[in-house]
Design an enzyme around this catalytic site. Structure first.
Site, PDB file in Angstrom:
ATOM      1  N   TRP A   1      -0.044   9.189  -2.413  1.00  0.00           N
ATOM      2  CA  TRP A   1       0.303  10.562  -2.807  1.00  0.00           C
ATOM      3  C   TRP A   1      -0.014  10.797  -4.282  1.00  0.00           C
ATOM      4  O   TRP A   1      -0.489  11.875  -4.661  1.00  0.00           O
ATOM      5  CB  TRP A   1       1.772  10.862  -2.522  1.00  0.00           C
ATOM      6  CG  TRP A   1       2.095  10.885  -1.061  1.00  0.00           C
ATOM      7  CD1 TRP A   1       2.979  10.090  -0.404  1.00  0.00           C
ATOM      8  CD2 TRP A   1       1.512  11.746  -0.053  1.00  0.00           C
ATOM      9  NE1 TRP A   1       2.999  10.395   0.934  1.00  0.00           N
ATOM     10  CE2 TRP A   1       2.108  11.401   1.180  1.00  0.00           C
ATOM     11  CE3 TRP A   1       0.551  12.754  -0.076  1.00  0.00           C
ATOM     12  CZ2 TRP A   1       1.778  12.040   2.377  1.00  0.00           C
ATOM     13  CZ3 TRP A   1       0.218  13.392   1.112  1.00  0.00           C
ATOM     14  CH2 TRP A   1       0.827  13.034   2.314  1.00  0.00           C
TER      15      TRP A   1
ATOM     16  N   ASP B   1       6.896  14.278  -8.531  1.00  0.00           N
ATOM     17  CA  ASP B   1       6.994  14.510  -7.091  1.00  0.00           C
ATOM     18  C   ASP B   1       8.205  13.706  -6.609  1.00  0.00           C
ATOM     19  O   ASP B   1       8.203  12.479  -6.682  1.00  0.00           O
ATOM     20  CB  ASP B   1       5.692  14.011  -6.447  1.00  0.00           C
ATOM     21  CG  ASP B   1       5.668  14.149  -4.927  1.00  0.00           C
ATOM     22  OD1 ASP B   1       6.696  14.504  -4.330  1.00  0.00           O
ATOM     23  OD2 ASP B   1       4.584  13.898  -4.347  1.00  0.00           O
TER      24      ASP B   1
ATOM     25  N   LYS C   1      11.602  15.609   4.092  1.00  0.00           N
ATOM     26  CA  LYS C   1      12.027  14.214   4.009  1.00  0.00           C
ATOM     27  C   LYS C   1      13.543  14.141   3.908  1.00  0.00           C
ATOM     28  O   LYS C   1      14.196  13.507   4.697  1.00  0.00           O
ATOM     29  CB  LYS C   1      11.397  13.524   2.791  1.00  0.00           C
ATOM     30  CG  LYS C   1       9.893  13.760   2.627  1.00  0.00           C
ATOM     31  CD  LYS C   1       9.051  12.932   3.566  1.00  0.00           C
ATOM     32  CE  LYS C   1       7.609  13.402   3.709  1.00  0.00           C
ATOM     33  NZ  LYS C   1       6.754  13.221   2.572  1.00  0.00           N
TER      34      LYS C   1
HETATM   35  C1  LIG Z   1       5.287  13.566   2.306  1.00  0.00           C
HETATM   36  C2  LIG Z   1       4.908  13.521   0.883  1.00  0.00           C
HETATM   37  C3  LIG Z   1       3.935  14.385   0.364  1.00  0.00           C
HETATM   38  C4  LIG Z   1       3.197  15.388   1.212  1.00  0.00           C
HETATM   39  O1  LIG Z   1       4.049  16.414   1.532  1.00  0.00           O
HETATM   40  P1  LIG Z   1       3.574  17.726   2.284  1.00  0.00           P
HETATM   41  O2  LIG Z   1       4.825  18.528   2.264  1.00  0.00           O
HETATM   42  O3  LIG Z   1       3.118  17.307   3.645  1.00  0.00           O
HETATM   43  O4  LIG Z   1       2.481  18.332   1.501  1.00  0.00           O
HETATM   44  C5  LIG Z   1       3.660  14.315  -0.986  1.00  0.00           C
HETATM   45  N1  LIG Z   1       4.301  13.440  -1.780  1.00  0.00           N
HETATM   46  C6  LIG Z   1       5.228  12.581  -1.313  1.00  0.00           C
HETATM   47  C7  LIG Z   1       5.892  11.624  -2.241  1.00  0.00           C
HETATM   48  C8  LIG Z   1       5.552  12.611   0.037  1.00  0.00           C
HETATM   49  O5  LIG Z   1       6.483  11.766   0.514  1.00  0.00           O
END
Ligand SMILES: *Cc1c(COP(=O)(O)O)cnc(C)c1O
Length: 367
Positions: free
Chosen positions: A106, A174, A198
């Site tokens: 990511w 993030d 999540k």
């Molecule tokens: C799941 C995830 C993403 C992607 O998320 P989307 O909502 O599908 O764009 C990005 N960064 C992290 C750390 C993730 O766990």
């Protein structure tokens, strides 16, 4: 059969939340409507979004000089919005500098997207050891528009053990897979963002927490939907927000508050993770590839010790299949890294972790 769902996302939600949403499906707060049917600008919907924001502010301790935005496009769209709003130049392709730390897939994607708008400097990477640790964070470069880290790495199962010092350069993170899992000092960051699916609610809503002074720097050519200033000025109502997702997030936050808030859930999360890691560390079949100081509380990848690859693949495939037959589902590792992974977000009860460990002990016994 109600199962224990170890999916990395979309993932398990608290059962009382699902039950409340079901009970309120056709008539919420005596309005005679489903949340899905309401105008987002109505007096019926207003208290719903306001409650969600107020609870998030309270639970995370978000200072008043930060805006909370409910957007769409997932965390992935933030990979573009962050550089567009903080680093993009007056003409496309000529942007300011931004530092990134590469701690997994990511983080890599975020940097790759940013490179379209900013002059990206990958300051450090843990790719040399398959991302099984968090590298030391070098100081930002002079003139950096921001410094980006991925706080919890969902796929490889690492987490920053401390917040890096970036002086006056805004730290952007993030926090998709660790939001509200442990206390986090929001004031150390310029922007925090998370896809909801999540640890917060259903897919389709992205939460962005942004310090006031970072709003309003997008160049004129930035599409309206990708500008923080527009979303902030309109209180996430520039266009139709993800209304139902925001409502469910509100229920999840209410559940978390009733449980005792972030300190209480962090204690439970540590207990669950400690149980699982101590089993992995004592197992003669399974192990965690992640270095101890950087182990995630939320996503725990594990592999078997078989020394030939064919045997390993056979064991791991059989493990995932037999676990699912016992109601322990979604334990396959990410398609790019293989192995297994148990995601044990806030809503995973400790009994789920215990059931998984029991199953693994039996599997280990018969190999
Ligand atoms: C799941 C995830 C993403 C992607 O998320 P989307 O909502 O599908 O764009 C990005 N960064 C992290 C750390 C993730 O766990």
């Amino acid at each position: 059969m109600k199962v224990y769902n170890f999916s990395p996302g979309p993932s398990v939600l608290p059962l009382p939340v699902l039950e409340k949403a079901a009970a309120e499906m056709t008539d919420v707060n005596g309005t005679g409507q489903s949340v899905m049917e309401m105008s987002h600008r109505s007096k019926d919907y207003k208290p719903i979004i306001e409650k969600t924001e107020a609870l998030l502010r309270e639970l995370m301790g978000i200072p008043s000089n930060y805006k909370v935005l409910f957007l769409q496009g997932g965390a992935s769209l933030q990979f573009s919005m962050v550089p567009l709003n903080l680093a993009a130049g007056d003409v496309p392709g000529v942007g300011k500098k931004a530092s990134y730390i590469d701690t997994g897939i990511w983080a890599e994607k975020a940097a790759k997207e940013a490179a379209k708008y900013a002059a990206v400097d990958i300051k450090a990477s843990s790719k040399d050891k398959a991302y099984t640790y968090i590298p030391a964070a070098p100081a930002p470069s002079p003139g950096d528009a921001y410094y980006h880290i991925t706080f919890n790495n969902t796929i490889v199962g690492t987490k920053w053990d401390k917040i890096p010092e970036t002086d006056s350069v805004p730290l952007v993170s993030d926090i998709s897979s660790c939001i509200l899992s442990e206390p986090l000092d929001v004031s150390r960051f310029g922007i925090l963002y998370a896809g909801a699916q999540k640890n917060l609610g259903p897919a389709g809503t992205t939460v962005v927490i942004i310090r006031d002074d970072l709003i309003g720097h997008a160049p004129a050519w930035t599409p309206a939907m990708l500008r923080y200033d527009i979303h902030a000025a309109e209180d996430s109502m520039y266009n139709t927000p993800p209304c139902y997702g925001i409502y469910i997030i509100g229920l999840v936050l209410e559940w978390l508050k009733n449980l005792g808030g972030v300190d209480a859930i962090a204690k439970l999360n540590r207990e669950k993770a400690d149980l699982f890691y101590s089993y992995l560390d004592s197992s003669r079949l399974f192990y965690s590839p992640v270095e101890k100081p950087y182990r995630s509380l939320m996503n725990i990848p594990f592999v078997t010790m078989a020394d030939d690859d064919a045997k390993k693949t056979e064991q791991e495939t059989r493990f995932v299949k037999e676990a699912a037959a016992q109601g322990l589902i979604n334990l396959a590792g990410h398609r790019l890294v293989g192995g297994m992974r148990a995601s044990i977000y806030n809503a995973m009860p400790i009994d789920g972790v215990k059931a998984l460990i029991e199953f693994m002990k039996k599997f280990e016994g018969k190999k």
